[in-house]
Motif scaffolding. Structure first.
Motif, short mmCIF file in Angstrom:
data_model
loop_
_atom_site.label_atom_id
_atom_site.label_comp_id
_atom_site.label_asym_id
_atom_site.label_seq_id
_atom_site.Cartn_x
_atom_site.Cartn_y
_atom_site.Cartn_z
N ARG A 195 -12.59 3.54 9.49
CA ARG A 195 -11.16 3.24 9.46
C ARG A 195 -10.89 2.02 8.58
O ARG A 195 -9.82 1.92 7.99
CB ARG A 195 -10.63 2.99 10.88
N LEU A 196 -11.85 1.12 8.53
CA LEU A 196 -11.67 -0.11 7.76
C LEU A 196 -12.99 -0.50 7.12
O LEU A 196 -14.03 -0.50 7.77
CB LEU A 196 -11.20 -1.25 8.67
N GLN A 231 -10.41 4.73 5.48
CA GLN A 231 -8.96 4.85 5.61
C GLN A 231 -8.26 3.62 5.02
O GLN A 231 -7.16 3.73 4.48
CB GLN A 231 -8.58 5.03 7.07
N ARG A 232 -8.88 2.45 5.18
CA ARG A 232 -8.28 1.21 4.68
C ARG A 232 -9.40 0.31 4.18
O ARG A 232 -10.50 0.30 4.75
CB ARG A 232 -7.50 0.51 5.79
N THR A 233 -9.12 -0.48 3.14
CA THR A 233 -10.11 -1.41 2.59
C THR A 233 -9.45 -2.75 2.34
O THR A 233 -8.31 -2.83 1.88
CB THR A 233 -10.69 -0.88 1.27
N ALA A 253 -3.83 1.72 0.08
CA ALA A 253 -4.70 1.48 1.23
C ALA A 253 -5.71 0.36 0.97
O ALA A 253 -6.59 0.11 1.79
CB ALA A 253 -5.45 2.76 1.59
N THR A 255 -6.11 -3.77 0.02
CA THR A 255 -5.42 -5.05 -0.06
C THR A 255 -6.43 -6.17 -0.27
O THR A 255 -7.63 -6.00 -0.04
CB THR A 255 -4.62 -5.33 1.23
#
Length: 267
Positions: A195-196, A231-233, A253, A255
């Protein structure tokens, strides 16, 4: 915080931090004034119902503690034994001595061996725990694995997996990988299904000789993300070659980390 575990960035800089003392570039000068680009050496705090776990303890540990008004911390997870990730350990140990507390350090066995060689007195105040085979932190299972650190050999990344309550609940997984480049296919495997992903990127695009480099740049990292598809970085471990005021062409996705950024790790 069973359903609201969070990760807070204490530092987001590379091994030299920003500003570099010798440098008068635009990013370093901005870091000295308005300060959005001021970056202490990389570390992050995981807060869960099991307590606080600090990831890495660099040379600005005291400054980071003072900024938050914290007097003590009990547990630190180390990614590798380079100065920018461990230089705060002697100060922490001394604080433990004055407070008559024992700190706990978690790292793979080879990292602990290096710490014993470099700082043989630390175990007077700090208990070492070998997490080579993984460890548990509340409902999180934490697993280290070796990753290529380019000219600097290797470091460790950590994958965190948390099973949410209920038989049909999804597993929340994320990884912290601040110092890596040119990952092999085997080393990429734990980065899948996240997810991250917190990933170190020193520059947007670094033009130095690849043989002398040790961390991904953002352009290269985007290629990695296309493969492992988190999913997010969040990019961290950034040098003075990164200006957080610039709108880099990054996916929505992805930042850039800034000091004090807090991410909720939903289960």
């Amino acid at each position: 915080m069973t359903n609201t575990d969070c990760l807070t960035f204490w530092g987001t800089g590379d091994s030299m931090g920003v500003p570099r003392v010798y440098c008068s570039c635009e990013v370093c000068n901005e870091a000295r004034t308005t300060g959005r680009n001021r970056r202490l050496r990389s570390s992050a705090l995981l807060e869960t119902d099991a307590g606080e776990l600090l990831i890495d303890c660099g040379p600005e540990w005291r400054t980071q503690m003072e900024r938050l008004g914290k007097k003590s911390i009990g547990h630190v997870l180390i990614t590798h034994a380079h100065f920018d990730h461990i230089a705060g350990l002697p100060e922490w140990a001394d604080a433990c001595r004055w407070l008559r507390e024992q700190g706990h350090v978690y790292a793979p066995s080879d990292v602990l061996l290096t710490l014993r060689r470099q700082f043989p007195w630390l175990e007077n105040q700090l208990a070492y725990h070998d997490c080579s085979g993984g460890m548990e932190w509340g409902r999180w299972s934490i697993r280290p694995w070796k990753v290529c650190h380019g000219k600097n050999g290797y470091s460790y990344a950590y994958r965190f997996d948390k099973r949410a309550a209920g038989p049909a609940a999804d597993c929340c997984s994320w990884a912290y990988c601040p110092d890596a480049i040119n990952l092999s296919e085997e080393q990429k495997v734990p980065l899948r299904g996240l997810r991250l992903l917190v990933l170190g990127t020193n520059f947007y695009e670094e033009h130095a000789d690849k043989e002398g480099r040790s961390v991904y740049d953002m352009v290269e990292a985007l290629g990695l993300l296309a493969e492992v598809q988190p999913q997010r970085t969040v990019f961290t471990h950034m040098s003075h070659g990164v200006d957080v005021r610039v709108g880099y062409p990054l996916p929505t996705a992805v930042t850039l980390a800034e000091t004090g950024m807090k991410l909720t790790l939903e289960s």
